[in-house]
Design a protein around this motif. Structure first.
Motif, PDB file in Angstrom:
ATOM      1  N   PHE A 148       7.084   6.393   6.195  1.00 53.99           N
ATOM      2  CA  PHE A 148       6.998   7.504   5.472  1.00 53.99           C
ATOM      3  C   PHE A 148       8.688   7.804   4.846  1.00 53.99           C
ATOM      4  O   PHE A 148       9.157   8.024   5.375  1.00 53.99           O
ATOM      5  CB  PHE A 148       6.548   8.741   6.153  1.00 53.99           C
TER       6      PHE A 148
ATOM      7  N   LEU B 127      -4.441  12.570   3.274  1.00 48.18           N
ATOM      8  CA  LEU B 127      -4.525  11.918   2.439  1.00 48.18           C
ATOM      9  C   LEU B 127      -4.662  11.885   1.037  1.00 48.18           C
ATOM     10  O   LEU B 127      -6.063  13.158   1.179  1.00 48.18           O
ATOM     11  CB  LEU B 127      -5.556  10.375   3.218  1.00 48.18           C
TER      12      LEU B 127
ATOM     13  N   GLN C 203       0.565  17.801   3.533  1.00 46.45           N
ATOM     14  CA  GLN C 203       0.957  18.790   4.794  1.00 46.45           C
ATOM     15  C   GLN C 203       0.956  20.384   4.763  1.00 46.45           C
ATOM     16  O   GLN C 203       2.229  20.480   3.783  1.00 46.45           O
ATOM     17  CB  GLN C 203       2.027  18.077   5.560  1.00 46.45           C
TER      18      GLN C 203
ATOM     19  N   TYR D  37       1.031  -1.243  -0.141  1.00 44.66           N
ATOM     20  CA  TYR D  37      -0.424  -0.482  -0.048  1.00 44.66           C
ATOM     21  C   TYR D  37       1.048   0.906   0.087  1.00 44.66           C
ATOM     22  O   TYR D  37       2.034   1.297   1.051  1.00 44.66           O
ATOM     23  CB  TYR D  37      -0.818   0.126   1.031  1.00 44.66           C
TER      24      TYR D  37
ATOM     25  N   PHE E 269       4.806  13.847   1.114  1.00 51.65           N
ATOM     26  CA  PHE E 269       5.067  12.769   1.614  1.00 51.65           C
ATOM     27  C   PHE E 269       4.646  11.875   1.329  1.00 51.65           C
ATOM     28  O   PHE E 269       3.251  11.142   0.808  1.00 51.65           O
ATOM     29  CB  PHE E 269       5.167  12.571   3.158  1.00 51.65           C
TER      30      PHE E 269
ATOM     31  N   LEU F 135       2.295   3.141   8.660  1.00 55.65           N
ATOM     32  CA  LEU F 135       2.970   4.102   7.639  1.00 55.65           C
ATOM     33  C   LEU F 135       4.140   3.912   7.833  1.00 55.65           C
ATOM     34  O   LEU F 135       4.995   4.319   8.998  1.00 55.65           O
ATOM     35  CB  LEU F 135       2.111   5.279   7.651  1.00 55.65           C
TER      36      LEU F 135
ATOM     37  N   LYS G 194      -0.759  21.906  10.719  1.00 54.02           N
ATOM     38  CA  LYS G 194      -1.676  21.119  10.394  1.00 54.02           C
ATOM     39  C   LYS G 194      -1.126  19.594  10.313  1.00 54.02           C
ATOM     40  O   LYS G 194       0.317  19.289   9.975  1.00 54.02           O
ATOM     41  CB  LYS G 194      -2.022  21.100   9.027  1.00 54.02           C
ATOM     42  N   GLY G 195      -1.740  18.555  10.466  1.00 51.87           N
ATOM     43  CA  GLY G 195      -1.755  17.353  10.204  1.00 51.87           C
ATOM     44  C   GLY G 195      -1.526  16.831   8.515  1.00 51.87           C
ATOM     45  O   GLY G 195      -2.129  17.406   7.934  1.00 51.87           O
ATOM     46  N   PRO G 196      -1.065  16.048   8.493  1.00 55.58           N
ATOM     47  CA  PRO G 196      -0.989  14.903   6.704  1.00 55.58           C
ATOM     48  C   PRO G 196      -1.909  14.965   6.356  1.00 55.58           C
ATOM     49  O   PRO G 196      -3.562  14.201   7.524  1.00 55.58           O
ATOM     50  CB  PRO G 196       0.019  14.483   7.025  1.00 55.58           C
TER      51      PRO G 196
ATOM     52  N   TYR H 119       0.643  11.838   1.324  1.00 55.05           N
ATOM     53  CA  TYR H 119      -0.208  12.658   1.851  1.00 55.05           C
ATOM     54  C   TYR H 119       0.781  14.290   1.483  1.00 55.05           C
ATOM     55  O   TYR H 119       1.787  14.751   0.814  1.00 55.05           O
ATOM     56  CB  TYR H 119       0.633  12.602   3.156  1.00 55.05           C
TER      57      TYR H 119
END
Lengths: 115, 113
Positions: free
Chosen positions: B103, B46, B38, B32, B89, B101, B42-44, B36
């Motif tokens: 990264f 999708l 970002q 998978y 990312f 995950l 802020k948060g990442p 992402y």
């Protein structure tokens, strides 16, 4: 619907103190993850919860770090005796936890500063 | 051990141009591959994801190209806009191992207007 929420958004603590960071996942998501984002290490996995199974703690950097998830929902990440190298943004993510539904949705993070 | 290598570290593109970010992985068990986006503070979020049984996936202006034999995948942003300026990312995971995950180091994209 509501996304992943985290609190506090910022936390400043003195070296040696304990801190607790909270994550509230998306309703119905059975999988919950904690990650850490720091300048030196990038984004790294810490711990993973799936339903009622024992958590996968393989990413925790030391035994000062622990986490729990109560009632299959809210999670708390605890860092004991904080050190300056613990300064980072702590991110929580959740997913449905079902085969074929891999998408992880992140919260805004908690910025931890250890002075 | 860095399992996912991302390049370039930073990228400047003119508005309307194509932004290309590349990632290479080592573990052939990965099944998978999400990207992402970002923004600061802020948060990442999708953007788009692909599985290794597909060589390309397109969603709007975002396309993932996947080369299983080369163990590489890339993100293409068509018609890049100033609002696309962010850190991107790539990541990889193994479903049977809980989808934890791994990264890449991230790419800072700046789209000049």
């Amino acid at each position: 619907g509501a996304g992943v929420s985290q609190s506090p958004s910022n936390k400043v603590t003195e070296k040696g103190k304990d801190v607790e960071l909270r994550c509230d996942p998306i309703s119905g998501h059975t999988a919950l993850y904690w990650y850490r984002q720091s300048l030196g290490q990038g984004l790294e996995f810490l711990i993973y919860f799936q339903g009622n199974s024992a958590p996968d703690k393989s990413g925790l950097p030391s035994d000062r770090f622990s986490a729990e998830r109560t009632g299959g929902s809210v999670s708390t990440l605890t860092i004991q005796r904080t050190q300056q190298e613990d300064s980072a943004v702590y991110l929580c993510a959740s997913s449905l936890g079902l085969s074929g539904a891999y998408e992880q949705y992140f919260g805004p993070g908690t910025r931890l500063t250890v002075t | 051990q860095q399992q996912v290598k991302q390049s370039p570290q930073s990228l400047i593109v003119q508005k309307g141009g194509i932004s290309i970010i590349n990632c290479a992985y080592e573990n052939t068990a990965f099944d998978y591959f999400p990207w992402y986006q970002q923004f600061p503070g802020k948060g990442p979020a999708l953007l788009i994801a692909i599985r290794p049984d597909v060589s390309e996936k397109k969603e709007g202006r975002f396309t993932i190209s996947f080369n299983k034999s080369a163990k590489q995948f890339s993100l293409h942003i068509m018609d890049s806009q100033p609002g696309d300026s962010a850190t991107y990312f790539c990541a990889a995971s193994i479903e049977s191992y809980g989808n934890k995950l791994v990264f890449g180091a991230g790419t800072i994209l700046r789209v000049k207007s």
